[in-house]
Design an enzyme around this catalytic site. Structure first.
Site, PDB file in Angstrom:
ATOM      1  N   GLY A  16       0.817  -1.215   0.000  1.00 30.44           N
ATOM      2  CA  GLY A  16       0.000   0.000   0.000  1.00 30.44           C
ATOM      3  C   GLY A  16       0.845   1.257   0.000  1.00 30.44           C
ATOM      4  O   GLY A  16       0.523   2.240   0.662  1.00 30.44           O
ATOM      5  N   GLY A  18       1.238   3.304  -2.440  1.00 22.11           N
ATOM      6  CA  GLY A  18       0.488   4.373  -3.092  1.00 22.11           C
ATOM      7  C   GLY A  18      -0.449   5.060  -2.105  1.00 22.11           C
ATOM      8  O   GLY A  18      -0.541   6.289  -2.067  1.00 22.11           O
ATOM      9  N   ILE A 149      16.605  -5.229  -8.747  1.00 21.47           N
ATOM     10  CA  ILE A 149      17.640  -4.677  -9.635  1.00 21.47           C
ATOM     11  C   ILE A 149      17.100  -3.443 -10.365  1.00 21.47           C
ATOM     12  O   ILE A 149      17.753  -2.413 -10.446  1.00 21.47           O
ATOM     13  CB  ILE A 149      18.082  -5.741 -10.663  1.00 21.47           C
ATOM     14  N   GLN A 193      14.728  -4.840   9.381  1.00 16.99           N
ATOM     15  CA  GLN A 193      16.154  -4.529   9.583  1.00 16.99           C
ATOM     16  C   GLN A 193      16.935  -4.779   8.296  1.00 16.99           C
ATOM     17  O   GLN A 193      17.791  -3.988   7.894  1.00 16.99           O
ATOM     18  CB  GLN A 193      16.733  -5.412  10.688  1.00 16.99           C
ATOM     19  N   CYS A 382     -17.765   3.296 -20.905  1.00 15.61           N
ATOM     20  CA  CYS A 382     -16.898   3.084 -22.072  1.00 15.61           C
ATOM     21  C   CYS A 382     -17.353   1.840 -22.851  1.00 15.61           C
ATOM     22  O   CYS A 382     -18.366   1.880 -23.526  1.00 15.61           O
ATOM     23  CB  CYS A 382     -15.440   3.026 -21.645  1.00 15.61           C
ATOM     24  N   GLY A 384     -18.854  -0.493 -21.689  1.00 16.82           N
ATOM     25  CA  GLY A 384     -20.209  -0.720 -21.162  1.00 16.82           C
ATOM     26  C   GLY A 384     -21.244   0.059 -21.944  1.00 16.82           C
ATOM     27  O   GLY A 384     -22.356  -0.415 -22.179  1.00 16.82           O
ATOM     28  N   ARG A 462     -10.809   3.662 -28.522  1.00 16.08           N
ATOM     29  CA  ARG A 462     -10.593   3.927 -29.948  1.00 16.08           C
ATOM     30  C   ARG A 462     -11.915   4.049 -30.699  1.00 16.08           C
ATOM     31  O   ARG A 462     -12.044   4.812 -31.641  1.00 16.08           O
ATOM     32  CB  ARG A 462      -9.805   2.784 -30.594  1.00 16.08           C
ATOM     33  N   HIS A 507     -14.759   7.956 -18.820  1.00 19.27           N
ATOM     34  CA  HIS A 507     -14.491   7.247 -17.560  1.00 19.27           C
ATOM     35  C   HIS A 507     -14.704   8.171 -16.365  1.00 19.27           C
ATOM     36  O   HIS A 507     -13.745   8.748 -15.856  1.00 19.27           O
ATOM     37  CB  HIS A 507     -13.052   6.722 -17.549  1.00 19.27           C
ATOM     38  N   GLU A 509     -15.102   7.414 -13.438  1.00 11.55           N
ATOM     39  CA  GLU A 509     -14.470   6.884 -12.211  1.00 11.55           C
ATOM     40  C   GLU A 509     -13.125   7.535 -11.925  1.00 11.55           C
ATOM     41  O   GLU A 509     -12.592   7.403 -10.835  1.00 11.55           O
ATOM     42  CB  GLU A 509     -14.323   5.354 -12.300  1.00 11.55           C
TER      43      GLU A 509
HETATM   44  N1  GLN Z   1     -12.477  -1.340 -26.505  1.00  8.99           N
HETATM   45  C1  GLN Z   1     -13.263  -0.156 -26.594  1.00  8.99           C
HETATM   46  C2  GLN Z   1     -12.609   0.904 -27.451  1.00  8.99           C
HETATM   47  O1  GLN Z   1     -11.411   0.879 -27.648  1.00  8.99           O
HETATM   48  C3  GLN Z   1     -13.600   0.391 -25.219  1.00  8.99           C
HETATM   49  C4  GLN Z   1     -12.413   0.854 -24.439  1.00  8.99           C
HETATM   50  C5  GLN Z   1     -12.679   1.039 -22.967  1.00  8.99           C
HETATM   51  O2  GLN Z   1     -13.662   0.551 -22.445  1.00  8.99           O
HETATM   52  N2  GLN Z   1     -11.789   1.712 -22.253  1.00  8.99           N
HETATM   53  O3  GLN Z   1     -13.253   1.797 -27.930  1.00  8.99           O
END
Ligand code: GLN
Length: 531
Positions: A16, A18, A149, A193, A382, A384, A462, A507, A509
């Site tokens: 943890g 981060g 390394i 240590q 996205c 989704g 994309r 996104h 999130e």
């Molecule tokens: N694979 C999809 C695209 O490239 C969605 C990408 C994603 O969900 N971040 O458009």
């Protein structure tokens, strides 16, 4: 004079670091300092954008479109630091620029070596972040575990840094594990240590030790760690396991970590009690009024880190709604095998996150169909959203075989496709990345959530919705409630006859915080709690 803190990790990975870095940044920020945080990643990839989630976990996207390590997500969630593409530095980037400079004749006459050329480049990156951010304090997390390394050049650069900027402007924190050996009933300090010993061989004497432990550290144990590791006893900080990562800044604060750091830096800052943070993210989360169960339907559900920011954002939405969150992780390939009924029954909301490649796609589409038909709150992100468009086209608009050209190049209805002129020759950093403006249409669910006309959201994909099919989908009840105007790109879709069916091409999130949940996550959890 800018102050610098280097954070290293010892004994094992996944301690943890981060969150410890973000929490340290948080308590310093609460004292009135402007902080920023950066991460050194010792791997040779230029960025994690081309890595599989199994290798790396989530790829976190910054406002300016860099694909970075997920720890940068913690930095943004805990602090107000504006994280940019300069804040994540990899070995790949360092060598890339040193070699490019060498080819251009930038070092004519010299033999290019790890010391000083690579280490200078690393130090320059830190100074650049200090300059660009204007921060009073730059916290630098060094990825990997001391003894590896790969991380040696970064540690060497950190060692040199104190020489360059002076003792009182540079501080070293080492995060370590104090294991409890059940059979012996004892806490063991030896690995710590050894790890501090290894750091000292490199020339770094840590000023502060943060000790991860599942048992309280007695005074005697702290004294022992202090003596053997050559760290003042008060600077041996106990990091006992807690049930919420958002409690860590308070745990540090209780042990005066902020004062210890400020004393080292000879800084006098205003006092802070972190009351607001405590109220917003700890007390509220501790007193939930009702339960909300959310199914996350993806293909990396067994991995804790693959949908990190999604899980955190759901938690933020739950905090905002005083709800106790239960996340059911559903493998979309399981849905393909058994159908959605059993796996999704009893959930208050269904979320389909982003992703790449065709594996598990049909299961996601089945989950979305289940949410649409049964009027269960749905949130698509996205991929989704792309799956929601495919599902609606196929099942509500009669476009049998509709698909994204990512999964079926010959689909009769390419409802999701590449834009004209978009080429896929190189893979790294070639997506639509970073923040784009989205205009939200009035009178929609999105507008009720955002209460703003123009929003800025981050992208990483994309493929896009194919506007050729817009009218047909609208006719059957799909609403295009958010659009990127300049390029006329669909950013948010929703459905009319449904309590909450919202899907976004971006996104959200990446922009949610524990004390300020993203409006769409807030609205989704609210809908899921009342369904
Ligand atoms: N694979 C999809 C695209 O490239 C969605 C990408 C994603 O969900 N971040 O458009």
């Amino acid at each position: 004079m800018t102050k610098y803190i280097f954070i290293t990790g010892g004994v094992i990975s996944s301690l943890g670091k981060g969150i410890a870095s973000a929490s340290t940044g948080k308590i310093l920020e609460s004292r009135g300092l402007k902080v920023t945080l950066m991460k050194f990643d010792p791997y040779i990839n230029v960025d994690p954008g081309t890595m599989n989630p199994y290798q790396h976990g989530e790829v976190y996207v910054t406002e300016d479109g860099a694909e970075t390590d997920l720890d940068l997500g913690h930095y943004e969630r805990f602090t107000n630091a504006k994280i940019t593409k300069f804040n994540n530095v990899t070995t790949g980037q360092i060598y890339n620029s040193v070699i490019a400079k060498e080819r251009q004749g930038g070092y004519l006459g010299s033999t290019i070596q790890v010391i000083p050329h690579i280490t200078n480049e690393i130090k320059d990156r830190v100074k650049k972040v200090a300059k660009v951010s204007g921060a009073d304090c730059v916290l630098v997390e060094i990825g990997g575990t001391v003894g590896d390394i790969e991380s040696l050049p970064f540690l060497e650069a950190a060692r040199q840094f104190r020489l360059d900027v002076g003792y009182e402007n540079c501080l070293y924190i080492h995060l370590t594990l104090i294991p409890y050996i059940r059979a012996a009933g004892e806490i063991k300090t030896k690995p710590t240590q050894h790890s501090v010993g290894t750091l000292r061989e490199i020339g770094i004497q840590p000023d502060i030790l943060i000790c991860r432990t599942e048992k309280v550290l007695s005074e005697a144990i702290k004294e022992k760690i202090s003596l053997f590791c050559n760290v003042r006893k008060e600077a041996v900080i106990e990091a006992l396991d807690v049930d919420s990562i958002y409690k860590i800044p308070l745990v540090f604060k209780e042990q005066s970590l902020d004062r210890i750091i400020l004393d080292h830096f000879r800084l006098k800052c205003k006092n802070s009690d972190m009351k607001n943070w405590k109220k917003a993210v700890v007390e509220r989360a501790g007193r939930p009024m009702h339960k909300v169960k959310i199914a996350v339907v993806g293909k990396y559900i067994e991995l804790q880190d693959a949908y990190k920011s999604i899980y955190e954002s759901l938690t933020h939405g739950a905090i905002a709604n005083s709800a106790r969150l239960e996340i059911k992780r559903v493998d979309s390939e399981e849905i393909e095998k058994t159908g959605p009924d059993e796996l999704l029954s009893g959930v208050g909301g269904i979320l389909v996150p982003g992703g790449f490649g065709s594996r598990g796609i049909e299961g996601k589409i089945m989950a979305i169909n289940y949410a649409r038909i049964n009027k269960i709150p749905f949130f698509g992100i996205c991929l989704g959203m792309q799956c929601a468009v495919i599902e609606f086209s196929r099942n509500a608009c009669g476009m049998s075989g509709a698909n994204s050209t990512e999964f079926d190049k010959k689909t009769p209805y390419p409802v999701i496709a590449l834009l004209e002129g978009q080429d896929l020759k190189s893979m790294g950093g070639t997506m639509r990345l970073g923040a784009y403006q989205c205009r939200v249409q009035k009178g929609t669910l999105a507008s009720a959530a955002y209460r703003k006309r123009l929003v800025l959201e981050r992208h990483r994909h994309r493929y896009e919705f194919n506007n050729r099919y817009k009218k047909q989908l609208e006719k059957k009840g799909m609403v295009f409630s958010g659009v990127h105007k300049d390029k006329n790109l669909a950013e948010i879709i929703e459905l009319k006859d449904h309590p909450f069916f919202v899907a976004v091409q971006f996104h959200p999130e990446f922009k949610s915080k524990p004390d300020l949940a993203h409006p769409l996550f807030n609205a989704f959890i609210k809908a899921a709690g009342t369904s």
